[in-house]
Design an enzyme around this catalytic site. Structure first.
Site, PDB file in Angstrom:
ATOM      1  N   ALA A   1       0.843  -1.198   0.000  1.00 25.56           N
ATOM      2  CA  ALA A   1       0.000   0.000   0.000  1.00 25.56           C
ATOM      3  C   ALA A   1       0.877   1.245   0.000  1.00 25.56           C
ATOM      4  CB  ALA A   1      -0.900   0.002   1.230  1.00 25.56           C
ATOM      5  N   ASP A   2       0.397   2.318  -0.620  1.00 30.59           N
ATOM      6  CA  ASP A   2       1.072   3.606  -0.438  1.00 30.59           C
ATOM      7  C   ASP A   2       0.273   4.402   0.595  1.00 30.59           C
ATOM      8  OD1 ASP A   2      -1.106   4.756  -1.758  1.00 30.59           O
ATOM      9  OD2 ASP A   2      -0.050   5.000  -3.645  1.00 30.59           O
ATOM     10  N   SER A   3       0.767   5.603   0.916  1.00 26.42           N
ATOM     11  CA  SER A   3       0.130   6.343   2.011  1.00 26.42           C
ATOM     12  C   SER A   3      -1.322   6.691   1.685  1.00 26.42           C
ATOM     13  CB  SER A   3       0.942   7.595   2.336  1.00 26.42           C
ATOM     14  OG  SER A   3       1.106   8.384   1.182  1.00 26.42           O
ATOM     15  N   LEU A   4      -1.594   6.937   0.405  1.00 23.60           N
ATOM     16  CA  LEU A   4      -2.970   7.260   0.020  1.00 23.60           C
ATOM     17  C   LEU A   4      -3.867   6.027   0.168  1.00 23.60           C
ATOM     18  CD1 LEU A   4      -4.431   9.767  -1.008  1.00 23.60           C
ATOM     19  CD2 LEU A   4      -4.033   8.986  -3.332  1.00 23.60           C
ATOM     20  N   ASP A   5      -3.306   4.844  -0.128  1.00 26.40           N
ATOM     21  CA  ASP A   5      -4.079   3.608   0.060  1.00 26.40           C
ATOM     22  C   ASP A   5      -4.493   3.451   1.525  1.00 26.40           C
ATOM     23  OD1 ASP A   5      -4.019   2.506  -2.576  1.00 26.40           O
ATOM     24  OD2 ASP A   5      -1.951   1.899  -2.270  1.00 26.40           O
TER      25      ASP A   5
END
Lengths: 245, 78
Positions: B35-39
């Site tokens: 996951a990235d931070s937006l996820d």
């Protein structure tokens, strides 16, 4: 091209010269519009002129709570929000050395902080829906500066940096975030200038005329459209060639 | 597996497009599940929606693994 049927748009400052033109143009392309502003009578008149697909949302963008209520109200009225147009803006011009804290605060609060709050509130629903268009009306003076407008120019330059940052964050979710930077446009805001000032400004406009609300609205329609899906983090200058940046 | 855990895992699998076997309690959203931070922001929004709860920002920051999410939501439900 540029069909907005089925899309929903919130336009702040919809009673102003530019905001009204943007609301009319988005509506003309088929969008449902929510008109936000402080003057309810003028908003209602515009809504009546547009007929169906127009909602009135009274809001005072200098008031934090009032700002926070705008996007939920727009979503409640229209079901969801696809397009946010941060257009509302005020000026409190003064020479730097004479500028009062209050003049600085008011301009930053309405032009920059309210835009931040509206963007933050609207991007949540846009992320869920994997679609969104955020357009902020900045100004040529945010790039060039202008004597007597230190506060206004700062707020407008701030919008550009904020736009680029949010654009980078949400591009992967099909949300575009852009600015339009008008030059000198015929509005009540520029009517305040005297003839001599206008003449000297026009001397710097290769096109030889002031811009109009519809000139800006056309740019907003483009950035709001499906066709502009690959354009994000940009500032579209609409200024008759006054500054070529 | 509790009902809450099953629902959490379903959301994570759907949202991040990962194999269900990888979604174990100790799996870190960012380090293990890509996951990235937006996820992670979106996952919290999805949990809020699924379980009809509010997850304040300071609490959201403590939810780093699948297990963190399950135990937070189980406490909320209790």
């Amino acid at each position: 091209m540029f069909d907005l049927t089925g899309k929903t748009a919130l336009v702040t400052g919809a009673t102003g010269g530019i905001g009204g033109a943007i609301a009319r143009a988005l509506h003309g392309q088929g969008a449902v519009v929510a008109l936000s502003g402080t003057r309810v009578e003028a908003l209602s008149a515009l809504a009546a002129e547009l007929g169906e697909r127009a909602h009135v949302l009274s809001a005072n963008l200098a008031d934090k709570d009032s700002v926070e209520a705008v996007v939920p109200a727009a979503e409640a009225a229209m079901g969801h929000l696809d397009i946010l147009v941060n257009n509302a803006g005020v000026t409190r011009d003064n020479l730097f050395m004479r500028m009062k804290d209050e003049e600085w605060d008011t301009v930053i609060r309405v032009n920059l902080e309210a835009a931040f709050r509206l963007m933050r509130a609207s991007v949540k629903g846009m992320m869920r829906r994997r679609y969104g268009r955020i357009i902020s009306i900045t100004s040529i003076v945010g790039v060039t500066g202008n004597p007597g407008q230190g506060n206004y120019a700062a707020s407008k330059a701030g919008l550009v940096g904020m736009t680029k940052s949010l654009a980078a964050e949400v591009a992967s979710r099909n949300i575009t975030v852009n600015c339009i930077a008008p030059g000198f446009i015929e509005t009540p805001m520029t009517d305040a200038l005297n003839d001599k000032q206008k003449e000297s400004i026009l001397g710097n406009v290769p096109m030889g005329r002031l811009g109009t609300g519809p000139d800006i609205a056309a740019a907003a329609v483009y950035l709001a459209s499906q066709e502009a899906a690959y354009v994000t983090g940009q500032t579209l200058h609409v200024n008759g060639g006054m500054a070529m940046i | 597996m509790s009902d809450i855990a099953a629902r959490v895992k379903k959301i994570v699998v759907e949202h991040l497009g990962v194999e269900p076997e990888k979604v174990i309690d100790s799996a870190n959203f960012i380090d293990d599940l890509g996951a990235d931070s937006l996820d992670t922001v979106e996952l919290v929004m999805a949990f809020e929606e699924e379980f009809s709860v509010e997850i304040p920002d300071d609490a959201a920051e403590t939810i780093r693994t699948v297990g963190d999410a399950v135990s937070f939501l189980e406490k909320k439900a209790a």
